[in-house]
Structures are given as structure tokens and as C-alpha cells.
Enzyme design. Structure first.
Site, short mmCIF file in Angstrom:
data_model
loop_
_atom_site.label_atom_id
_atom_site.label_comp_id
_atom_site.label_asym_id
_atom_site.label_seq_id
_atom_site.Cartn_x
_atom_site.Cartn_y
_atom_site.Cartn_z
N GLY A 80 0.42 -1.23 0.04
CA GLY A 80 0.14 -0.23 0.02
C GLY A 80 1.06 1.43 -0.07
N CYS A 81 0.25 2.23 1.14
CA CYS A 81 1.50 3.78 0.35
C CYS A 81 2.92 3.40 1.34
CB CYS A 81 0.49 4.74 1.39
SG CYS A 81 1.27 5.90 1.86
N PHE A 82 3.49 3.83 0.69
CA PHE A 82 4.79 3.67 1.13
C PHE A 82 5.12 4.59 2.20
CE2 PHE A 82 6.47 6.22 -2.72
CZ PHE A 82 6.43 7.25 -2.39
#
Length: 186
Positions: free
Chosen positions: A16-18
Site C-alpha cells: 500500500g502507501c509507502f
């Protein structure tokens, strides 16, 4: 006699979002370095804006350099599977698109075999109540994200996404893996 250089390994993971993934691995004992970036696409050196379109084929990932004498690749994956939802295709929470897919970009056949074995075990034991859809793909590239994405949570703790998404994930990680945190975090 010269001191020998410590052998390190690299793991490249998309969860997902890093920002979330990077914040977690920065606190894991045995991790030497973590960078947010992009892997798995066709465009050379893509920008965040390009990746956000979902048209580049890249996933938001972290590249993790770790000391395998302190933390093993299976332990890296244990944290990975415990801190994101590997059962949702191209989605983590409100973040939707192929750039948010769950992915292990393996660097050698051993990493591939370990990832596939762990995924099979998670599915066989129905750990998540749904099938793990994490892709296991050979690593071909990593492009470091823009500087403002690096260590984003530490540099922007008051930002809304950090407050409502990243910090709760980080707190869950700290609770579950409290015995594996770097001493400066405890």
C-alpha cells in the site's frame, strides 16, 4: 587483520502507501536502511504524479537493506503480512489502484521460495479469512521516490493521512513486535 564487511540483504515490498511501510521498517531491529520508491513498472525513473495515475505499472514500495544475522527474510515477511491487508487486490484502505498492490519483489530464488511458502501457509491455515493476493514477482527495478517522500511520517507527523492511517498502523506494529524494535524506539 582487516575487519570484514557485514553481509546485508535487500527486500523490496509493496504494502500500500509507502509512507506506512517505510515507517514500520525504520523501527525494526536489523534493518539498516529503508527507502520509499517504485518497482514493477515499465517507465524509467517515474515521478509520484505518474505512478499515482496507475498507468505506469509501478507499485509504491520500500526497499529495505537488512542484516540477516539480526532479522531474517521470513521475519521481514512476517512483519509485512501483519501490517497490511494482503487479501485486497490493488487496494489498502482508501488507497485504490495498482500502485497500492500487495507485492513481494524477490531478489533471488530463495526469497521467491520463502514468499511462496509463507503465502501458501497463510492460505492453507485461512489466517486472514480470505485468500492472500500478494503478487510474488522478480525484482527488475527500483526507483527511489522524491526526497519529500523519504521518512515522511517523521518529517510530517501532524499531516492528516499520517495521523489517521500511518500512526495507528505504526502503533499496532509496535505493540505486536515490541520485542523486535530498535532500542531507540522502545
Amino acid at each position: 587483520m582487516a575487519e570484514s564487511k557485514k553481509e546485508t540483504q535487500i527486500a523490496t515490498l509493496g504494502g500500500g502507501c509507502f509512507w506506512c511501510t517505510e515507517a514500520i521498517y525504520r523501527e525494526l531491529k536489523g534493518v539498516i536502511y529503508v527507502a520509499s520508491g517504485y518497482s514493477g513498472g515499465e517507465i524509467i525513473n517515474p515521478s509520484y504524479r505518474e505512478v499515482c495515475t496507475g498507468q505506469t505499472g509501478h507499485a509504491e514500495v520500500v526497499e529495505i537493506e537488512f542484516d540477516p544475522t539480526v532479522v531474517s527474510f521470513p521475519e521481514i515477511l512476517e512483519v509485512f503480512f501483519a501490517t497490511h491487508d494482503p487479501t485486497t487486490l490493488n487496494r489498502q484502505g482508501a488507497d485504490v489502484g495498482t500502485q497500492y498492490r500487495s507485492a513481494v519483489f524477490y531478489h533471488n530464488p530463495e526469497q521467491k521460495a520463502i514468499a511462496e511458502t509463507i503465502i501458501k501457509q497463510l492460505n492453507d491455515e485461512n489466517i486472514f479469512g480470505a485468500k492472500v493476493v500478494t503478487e510474488v514477482t522478480e525484482w527488475t527495478n527500483f526507483f527511489k521516490a522524491e526526497d519529500y517522500h523519504q521518512n515522511y511520517v517523521a518529517n510530517n507527523p501532524g499531516q492528516g493521512y499520517c495521523q489517521f492511517v500511518v500512526i495507528p498502523k505504526l502503533e499496532k506494529f509496535r505493540k505486536i513486535f515490541k520485542d523486535r524494535l530498535k532500542s531507540s524506539v522502545k
